[in-house]
Design a protein around this motif. Structure first.
Motif, PDB file in Angstrom:
ATOM      1  N   UNK A 113       0.837  -1.202   0.000  1.00  0.00           N
ATOM      2  CA  UNK A 113       0.000   0.000   0.000  1.00  0.00           C
ATOM      3  C   UNK A 113       0.871   1.251   0.000  1.00  0.00           C
ATOM      4  N   UNK A 114       0.453   2.228  -0.794  1.00  0.00           N
ATOM      5  CA  UNK A 114       1.171   3.499  -0.844  1.00  0.00           C
ATOM      6  C   UNK A 114       0.149   4.625  -0.891  1.00  0.00           C
ATOM      7  N   UNK A 115       0.217   5.554   0.055  1.00  0.00           N
ATOM      8  CA  UNK A 115      -0.739   6.649   0.092  1.00  0.00           C
ATOM      9  C   UNK A 115      -0.287   7.801  -0.804  1.00  0.00           C
ATOM     10  N   UNK A 116      -1.250   8.376  -1.513  1.00  0.00           N
ATOM     11  CA  UNK A 116      -1.011   9.583  -2.297  1.00  0.00           C
ATOM     12  C   UNK A 116      -2.275  10.417  -2.239  1.00  0.00           C
ATOM     13  N   UNK A 117      -2.178  11.639  -1.781  1.00  0.00           N
ATOM     14  CA  UNK A 117      -3.350  12.498  -1.615  1.00  0.00           C
ATOM     15  C   UNK A 117      -3.916  12.998  -2.935  1.00  0.00           C
ATOM     16  N   UNK A 118      -3.138  12.881  -4.001  1.00  0.00           N
ATOM     17  CA  UNK A 118      -3.575  13.411  -5.285  1.00  0.00           C
ATOM     18  C   UNK A 118      -3.301  14.897  -5.443  1.00  0.00           C
ATOM     19  N   UNK A 119      -2.631  15.506  -4.453  1.00  0.00           N
ATOM     20  CA  UNK A 119      -2.412  16.956  -4.486  1.00  0.00           C
ATOM     21  C   UNK A 119      -1.581  17.387  -5.684  1.00  0.00           C
ATOM     22  N   UNK A 120      -0.674  16.518  -6.139  1.00  0.00           N
ATOM     23  CA  UNK A 120       0.173  16.857  -7.282  1.00  0.00           C
ATOM     24  C   UNK A 120      -0.299  16.177  -8.562  1.00  0.00           C
ATOM     25  N   UNK A 121      -1.539  15.707  -8.520  1.00  0.00           N
ATOM     26  CA  UNK A 121      -2.203  15.134  -9.686  1.00  0.00           C
ATOM     27  C   UNK A 121      -1.384  14.007 -10.319  1.00  0.00           C
ATOM     28  N   UNK A 122      -1.415  13.943 -11.631  1.00  0.00           N
ATOM     29  CA  UNK A 122      -0.821  12.801 -12.331  1.00  0.00           C
ATOM     30  C   UNK A 122       0.678  12.665 -12.087  1.00  0.00           C
ATOM     31  N   UNK A 123       1.373  13.779 -12.062  1.00  0.00           N
ATOM     32  CA  UNK A 123       2.826  13.733 -11.844  1.00  0.00           C
ATOM     33  C   UNK A 123       3.157  13.167 -10.465  1.00  0.00           C
ATOM     34  N   UNK A 124       2.346  13.539  -9.487  1.00  0.00           N
ATOM     35  CA  UNK A 124       2.558  13.014  -8.146  1.00  0.00           C
ATOM     36  C   UNK A 124       2.319  11.525  -8.067  1.00  0.00           C
ATOM     37  N   UNK A 125       1.248  11.078  -8.708  1.00  0.00           N
ATOM     38  CA  UNK A 125       0.970   9.641  -8.734  1.00  0.00           C
ATOM     39  C   UNK A 125       2.096   8.885  -9.435  1.00  0.00           C
ATOM     40  N   UNK A 126       2.602   9.448 -10.522  1.00  0.00           N
ATOM     41  CA  UNK A 126       3.691   8.792 -11.258  1.00  0.00           C
ATOM     42  C   UNK A 126       4.907   8.595 -10.353  1.00  0.00           C
ATOM     43  N   UNK A 127       5.223   9.615  -9.563  1.00  0.00           N
ATOM     44  CA  UNK A 127       6.374   9.515  -8.665  1.00  0.00           C
ATOM     45  C   UNK A 127       6.118   8.510  -7.549  1.00  0.00           C
ATOM     46  N   UNK A 128       4.896   8.513  -7.018  1.00  0.00           N
ATOM     47  CA  UNK A 128       4.537   7.550  -5.965  1.00  0.00           C
ATOM     48  C   UNK A 128       4.669   6.120  -6.476  1.00  0.00           C
ATOM     49  N   UNK A 129       4.160   5.880  -7.672  1.00  0.00           N
ATOM     50  CA  UNK A 129       4.243   4.538  -8.255  1.00  0.00           C
ATOM     51  C   UNK A 129       5.692   4.170  -8.539  1.00  0.00           C
ATOM     52  N   UNK A 130       6.467   5.104  -9.061  1.00  0.00           N
ATOM     53  CA  UNK A 130       7.875   4.810  -9.343  1.00  0.00           C
ATOM     54  C   UNK A 130       8.614   4.414  -8.066  1.00  0.00           C
ATOM     55  N   UNK A 131       8.380   5.143  -6.987  1.00  0.00           N
ATOM     56  CA  UNK A 131       9.028   4.816  -5.726  1.00  0.00           C
ATOM     57  C   UNK A 131       8.647   3.409  -5.257  1.00  0.00           C
ATOM     58  N   UNK A 132       7.352   3.094  -5.362  1.00  0.00           N
ATOM     59  CA  UNK A 132       6.883   1.780  -4.915  1.00  0.00           C
ATOM     60  C   UNK A 132       7.443   0.663  -5.780  1.00  0.00           C
ATOM     61  N   UNK A 133       7.512   0.878  -7.100  1.00  0.00           N
ATOM     62  CA  UNK A 133       8.034  -0.152  -8.000  1.00  0.00           C
ATOM     63  C   UNK A 133       9.536  -0.347  -7.812  1.00  0.00           C
ATOM     64  N   UNK A 134      10.239   0.717  -7.565  1.00  0.00           N
ATOM     65  CA  UNK A 134      11.677   0.577  -7.335  1.00  0.00           C
ATOM     66  C   UNK A 134      11.955  -0.212  -6.056  1.00  0.00           C
ATOM     67  N   UNK A 135      11.092  -0.032  -5.056  1.00  0.00           N
ATOM     68  CA  UNK A 135      11.255  -0.781  -3.809  1.00  0.00           C
ATOM     69  C   UNK A 135      10.748  -2.214  -3.922  1.00  0.00           C
ATOM     70  N   UNK A 136       9.828  -2.435  -4.874  1.00  0.00           N
ATOM     71  CA  UNK A 136       9.218  -3.765  -5.064  1.00  0.00           C
ATOM     72  C   UNK A 136       9.126  -4.057  -6.557  1.00  0.00           C
ATOM     73  N   UNK A 137      10.243  -4.347  -7.211  1.00  0.00           N
ATOM     74  CA  UNK A 137      10.246  -4.478  -8.673  1.00  0.00           C
ATOM     75  C   UNK A 137       9.480  -5.682  -9.211  1.00  0.00           C
ATOM     76  N   UNK A 138       9.035  -6.574  -8.320  1.00  0.00           N
ATOM     77  CA  UNK A 138       8.271  -7.736  -8.760  1.00  0.00           C
ATOM     78  C   UNK A 138       6.765  -7.548  -8.626  1.00  0.00           C
ATOM     79  N   UNK A 139       6.308  -6.319  -8.458  1.00  0.00           N
ATOM     80  CA  UNK A 139       4.860  -6.053  -8.454  1.00  0.00           C
ATOM     81  C   UNK A 139       4.268  -6.431  -9.805  1.00  0.00           C
TER      82      UNK A 139
END
Length: 218
Positions: free
Chosen positions: A89-115
Motif C-alpha cells: 500500500x502506498x498513500x497519495x493524496x492526489x495533491x500533485x495530480x498525475x505527476x505526483x501519482x507517477x512519482x509515488x508509483x515509481x518509488x513503490x516499484x523501485x522498492x518492489x520491482x516484482x509487483x
C-alpha cells in the motif's frame, strides 16, 4: 470546514445534495455509483488477470476522500479472497495530480520491482502509473494496471492495448442530471432517497470500442 457550512445551510432550510463524494452530516441525498462495489469488481478483474497470486500495489487516498476510500475498501474486499497475494500500500493524496501519482508509483516499484498489478483509485492515478511503467519498459513492461472512472485517456490506452487493462466506468452525466432532478423534487415539496445509486461497470480491451460508441458495457 464542510461540517460548519452544512450546519449553516441546514439552519436556513437549504437543501444539500452531494455527488460522487459526500460528507457525514446534513446531506439530504447523495448521488453516486456504489464505489465499494465498483472497487471490488475492478480489483477482482485485475486479480484474475494475474492468476490470483503475486504482489499488488494499491494506491490509497488521504483520509476524508470518501469516494476513493470506498473504492479502496472494495479493493480490499476482493484482495481478502486471494491468500496468495502480497499487498503493498502506498498513500497519495492526489495533491500533485498525475505527476505526483507517477512519482509515488515509481518509488513503490523501485522498492518492489516484482509487483504484478497496480490498483489505481482514479483516472489520474491510473495514468500516472501508466506513465511510470512506460518510462521504464525494460523493468516494468509486465505490470498490469486497473484504473477507475474510464477517462478518455484511459480508454485510448486500452484501445492501443497498453498496460491499463481495464477501468471501472461510472455515469457522470447521469449523476449530474439525477442530482438536479433530486433538487427540483425537494424544492417542490417531494421526497428523495438518502442515497441514489447510478451504476457502472468494467471497460476493458474487449468492450472499449462498444463503450465509446454506445455507452454500454455489453
Amino acid at each position: 470546514m464542510f461540517g460548519e457550512v452544512s450546519e449553516k445551510a441546514k439552519s436556513k432550510g437549504i437543501k444539500i445534495v452531494t455527488v460522487d463524494s459526500t460528507i457525514n452530516q446534513n446531506v439530504d441525498t447523495y448521488v453516486a455509483s456504489d464505489n465499494v462495489s465498483g472497487g471490488y469488481e475492478a480489483a477482482k478483474y485485475g486479480l484474475e488477470a494475474i492468476d490470483g497470486k503475486g504482489k499488488v500495489l494499491m494506491i490509497t487516498p488521504a483520509p476524508g476522500m470518501t469516494a476513493l476510500e470506498d473504492r479502496c475498501a472494495g479493493f480490499r474486499k476482493a484482495l481478502d479472497e486471494y491468500p496468495d497475494i502480497e499487498l503493498i500500500e502506498q498513500m497519495d493524496s492526489g495533491a500533485e495530480a498525475r505527476a505526483g501519482y507517477a512519482q509515488t508509483v515509481e518509488n513503490a516499484l523501485n522498492a518492489n520491482p516484482d509487483i504484478s498489478l497496480i490498483l489505481a483509485n482514479c483516472g489520474d492515478c491510473a495514468l500516472g502509473a501508466l506513465a511510470t511503467v512506460e518510462l521504464y519498459p525494460e523493468k516494468f513492461s509486465n505490470v498490469k494496471i486497473i484504473g477507475y472512472d474510464a477517462t478518455p485517456e484511459q480508454l485510448t490506452a486500452m484501445q492501443e492495448k497498453r498496460q491499463i487493462i481495464a477501468s471501472y466506468a461510472q455515469y457522470p452525466h447521469l449523476m449530474g442530471t439525477t442530482a438536479v432532478e433530486s433538487i427540483k423534487t425537494m424544492l417542490e415539496g417531494g421526497s428523495v432517497d438518502e442515497v441514489i445509486r447510478t451504476g457502472g461497470g468494467i471497460v476493458d480491451f474487449n468492450n472499449v470500442d462498444t463503450y465509446l460508441e454506445t455507452g454500454s458495457f455489453k
